[in-house]
Design an enzyme around this catalytic site. Structure first.
Site, PDB file in Angstrom:
ATOM      1  N   LYS A 112      11.978  15.763  12.782  1.00 44.38           N
ATOM      2  CA  LYS A 112      12.983  14.914  13.423  1.00 44.38           C
ATOM      3  C   LYS A 112      12.420  14.196  14.645  1.00 44.38           C
ATOM      4  CE  LYS A 112      17.104  17.522  12.022  1.00 44.38           C
ATOM      5  NZ  LYS A 112      18.288  18.253  12.502  1.00 44.38           N
ATOM      6  N   LYS A 195      14.301  16.862  -0.144  1.00 44.30           N
ATOM      7  CA  LYS A 195      15.630  17.471  -0.265  1.00 44.30           C
ATOM      8  C   LYS A 195      16.708  16.398  -0.091  1.00 44.30           C
ATOM      9  CE  LYS A 195      16.356  18.524   4.612  1.00 44.30           C
ATOM     10  NZ  LYS A 195      16.687  19.437   5.679  1.00 44.30           N
ATOM     11  N   LYS A 198      21.404  13.241   4.209  1.00 36.98           N
ATOM     12  CA  LYS A 198      22.117  12.031   4.609  1.00 36.98           C
ATOM     13  C   LYS A 198      21.198  11.069   5.346  1.00 36.98           C
ATOM     14  CE  LYS A 198      23.387  14.639   8.573  1.00 36.98           C
ATOM     15  NZ  LYS A 198      23.255  16.041   8.310  1.00 36.98           N
TER      16      LYS A 198
HETATM   17  P1  TYM Z   1      22.998  21.162   8.158  1.00 32.95           P
HETATM   18  O1  TYM Z   1      24.222  20.687   8.833  1.00 32.95           O
HETATM   19  O2  TYM Z   1      21.848  20.232   8.028  1.00 32.95           O
HETATM   20  O3  TYM Z   1      23.325  21.652   6.692  1.00 32.95           O
HETATM   21  C1  TYM Z   1      24.356  22.588   6.420  1.00 32.95           C
HETATM   22  C2  TYM Z   1      23.897  23.561   5.348  1.00 32.95           C
HETATM   23  O4  TYM Z   1      23.526  22.855   4.153  1.00 32.95           O
HETATM   24  C3  TYM Z   1      22.256  23.305   3.715  1.00 32.95           C
HETATM   25  N1  TYM Z   1      21.568  22.173   3.070  1.00 32.95           N
HETATM   26  C4  TYM Z   1      21.063  22.195   1.826  1.00 32.95           C
HETATM   27  N2  TYM Z   1      21.032  23.163   0.890  1.00 32.95           N
HETATM   28  C5  TYM Z   1      20.451  22.857  -0.300  1.00 32.95           C
HETATM   29  N3  TYM Z   1      19.923  21.645  -0.588  1.00 32.95           N
HETATM   30  C6  TYM Z   1      19.931  20.646   0.323  1.00 32.95           C
HETATM   31  N4  TYM Z   1      19.431  19.450   0.032  1.00 32.95           N
HETATM   32  C7  TYM Z   1      20.521  20.908   1.598  1.00 32.95           C
HETATM   33  N5  TYM Z   1      20.700  20.160   2.720  1.00 32.95           N
HETATM   34  C8  TYM Z   1      21.342  20.947   3.598  1.00 32.95           C
HETATM   35  C9  TYM Z   1      21.551  23.746   4.976  1.00 32.95           C
HETATM   36  O5  TYM Z   1      20.513  24.660   4.680  1.00 32.95           O
HETATM   37  C10 TYM Z   1      22.674  24.374   5.762  1.00 32.95           C
HETATM   38  O6  TYM Z   1      22.870  25.721   5.377  1.00 32.95           O
HETATM   39  N6  TYM Z   1      20.802  23.912  11.668  1.00 32.95           N
HETATM   40  C11 TYM Z   1      21.885  23.908  10.693  1.00 32.95           C
HETATM   41  C12 TYM Z   1      23.270  24.051  11.283  1.00 32.95           C
HETATM   42  C13 TYM Z   1      23.479  25.300  12.086  1.00 32.95           C
HETATM   43  C14 TYM Z   1      23.565  26.626  11.582  1.00 32.95           C
HETATM   44  C15 TYM Z   1      23.830  27.441  12.714  1.00 32.95           C
HETATM   45  C16 TYM Z   1      23.455  27.180  10.314  1.00 32.95           C
HETATM   46  C17 TYM Z   1      23.670  25.380  13.423  1.00 32.95           C
HETATM   47  N7  TYM Z   1      23.884  26.673  13.818  1.00 32.95           N
HETATM   48  C18 TYM Z   1      23.965  28.819  12.575  1.00 32.95           C
HETATM   49  C19 TYM Z   1      23.596  28.556  10.187  1.00 32.95           C
HETATM   50  C20 TYM Z   1      23.838  29.370  11.319  1.00 32.95           C
HETATM   51  C21 TYM Z   1      21.859  22.573   9.990  1.00 32.95           C
HETATM   52  O7  TYM Z   1      21.376  21.592  10.507  1.00 32.95           O
HETATM   53  O8  TYM Z   1      22.515  22.535   8.827  1.00 32.95           O
END
Ligand code: TYM
Length: 331
Positions: A112, A195, A198
């Site tokens: 990022k 992957k 968005k």
């Molecule tokens: P975020 O908001 O990017 O995504 C939310 C969840 O979706 C999963 N994910 C995917 N799984 C499979 N294939 C994909 N292409 C794909 N894209 C996204 C992510 O693994 C995630 O589980 N850092 C985290 C948010 C967060 C969080 C937390 C998660 C903040 N605090 C505490 C767990 C516990 C994030 O950016 O997810």
């Protein structure tokens, strides 16, 4: 009951199929067997520039989608991260236990910050994984349902828990990541070497709230390969394998059964059927989200109740942590 915590960023006006299959479906099923805390992580969202009105709107739309998918506020605490100040309070303490080099090795930060351009990425983007660790540890979570891309952040969380416990005495539960089989990494339809995300062009990303015709068109236009056989071979046939994985995750049919089913047909048939399975699965979510958004006051009540419940647990952890590190108790 085991404790579960997970979070999702409100950085788009719709979640996508990767979020749903990689994480959110597990959020729903885990509610049956665990005490769950689920948050919309707006603090994380501002690590990259956000328009304030859009962020506020997306936070509400995110909460509505989580309810529409099946998060049950009677069972689980559903809340907005910034409503629970204990996340930030714990994050500071954990930041002081995190090595600069350790944080520099986080691959999501490297990706990022590179996209932002060297020198322009914020310090918040750098400390992002530490705030994530605080999200998890402040609830003493046992399990964290996430997709594959969060594995490294979960490892850091575990390291910080163990380090704090070692230095200050047993305080934190050391959590485990719960990463699904098969759908842990849904790939972009146009660039099946990446992957689904968005931050890539929308043609490759299936948004939960897309119109069915838009979804069907995206799937019809998915990149495959020059072969003709519908077989699961992620190395050589990433696009086709991704479509099979999506079908399997939503229809419940095994990959082997699907290969047999498509033995005499080509990519066109596969895409047609995947489009049907996806649009049928997403239609009720889309409809329910729209209904929930018709009553924002009710959504806000749900989120306020969730935050109150979350704070009961989180405030106990922060009090214990502040005591252990040696902060003088406030009078
Ligand atoms: P975020 O908001 O990017 O995504 C939310 C969840 O979706 C999963 N994910 C995917 N799984 C499979 N294939 C994909 N292409 C794909 N894209 C996204 C992510 O693994 C995630 O589980 N850092 C985290 C948010 C967060 C969080 C937390 C998660 C903040 N605090 C505490 C767990 C516990 C994030 O950016 O997810």
């Amino acid at each position: 009951l085991p404790r579960v915590l997970s979070g999702i960023q409100p950085t788009a006006d719709s979640f996508h199929l990767g979020n749903y299959l990689g994480a959110l479906r597990q959020w729903v099923s885990l509610q049956e067997s665990a005490e769950a805390f689920y948050c919309v992580v707006d603090l994380h969202a501002i690590t990259l520039p956000q328009d304030p009105a859009t962020l506020r709107r997306n936070t509400l739309v995110s909460a509505a989608q989580l309810l529409a998918i099946g998060v049950d506020p009677g069972r689980s605490a559903l809340f907005v991260q910034s409503h629970v100040p204990e996340h930030v309070q714990l994050s500071w303490v954990l930041e002081c236990l995190t090595g600069f080099g350790e944080a520099s090795r986080m691959t999501q930060f490297k990706d990022k910050s590179q996209r932002e351009g060297t020198g322009t990425a914020s310090v918040g983007l750098f400390t992002y994984p530490v705030l994530q660790a605080a999200d998890i540890l402040v609830y003493q979570a046992d399990e964290v349902p996430v997709g594959e891309d969060q594995r490294q952040h979960l490892e850091l969380t575990r390291d910080l828990a163990v380090r704090f416990n070692g230095r200050f005495g047993q305080t934190f539960t050391v959590p485990t990541a719960r990463i699904p089989q098969g759908a842990a990494k849904i790939l972009d339809l146009q660039s099946p070497d990446k992957k689904m995300s968005k931050s890539l062009p929308p043609a490759g990303c299936i948004f939960l709230l897309d119109e069915p015709a838009v979804t069907a068109k995206k799937i019809r236009s998915a990149v495959t390969d020059t072969g003709r056989e519908v077989v699961f071979d992620p190395e050589n046939k990433a696009g086709v394998s991704n479509l099979l994985a999506i079908h399997s995750a939503l229809s419940g049919q095994s990959i082997a059964d699907l290969e047999a089913h498509f033995a005499d047909s080509g990519y066109g048939d596969l895409k047609k059927e995947v489009a049907e399975v996806v649009t049928e699965s997403l239609a009720p979510i889309r409809q329910r989200t729209q209904e929930l958004l018709d009553d924002p006051a009710e959504l806000e009540r749900v989120l306020a109740a969730g935050a109150a419940r979350a704070r009961e647990v989180a405030s106990r952890t922060v009090a214990e942590v502040y005591d252990r590190v040696g902060f003088l108790a406030p009078g």
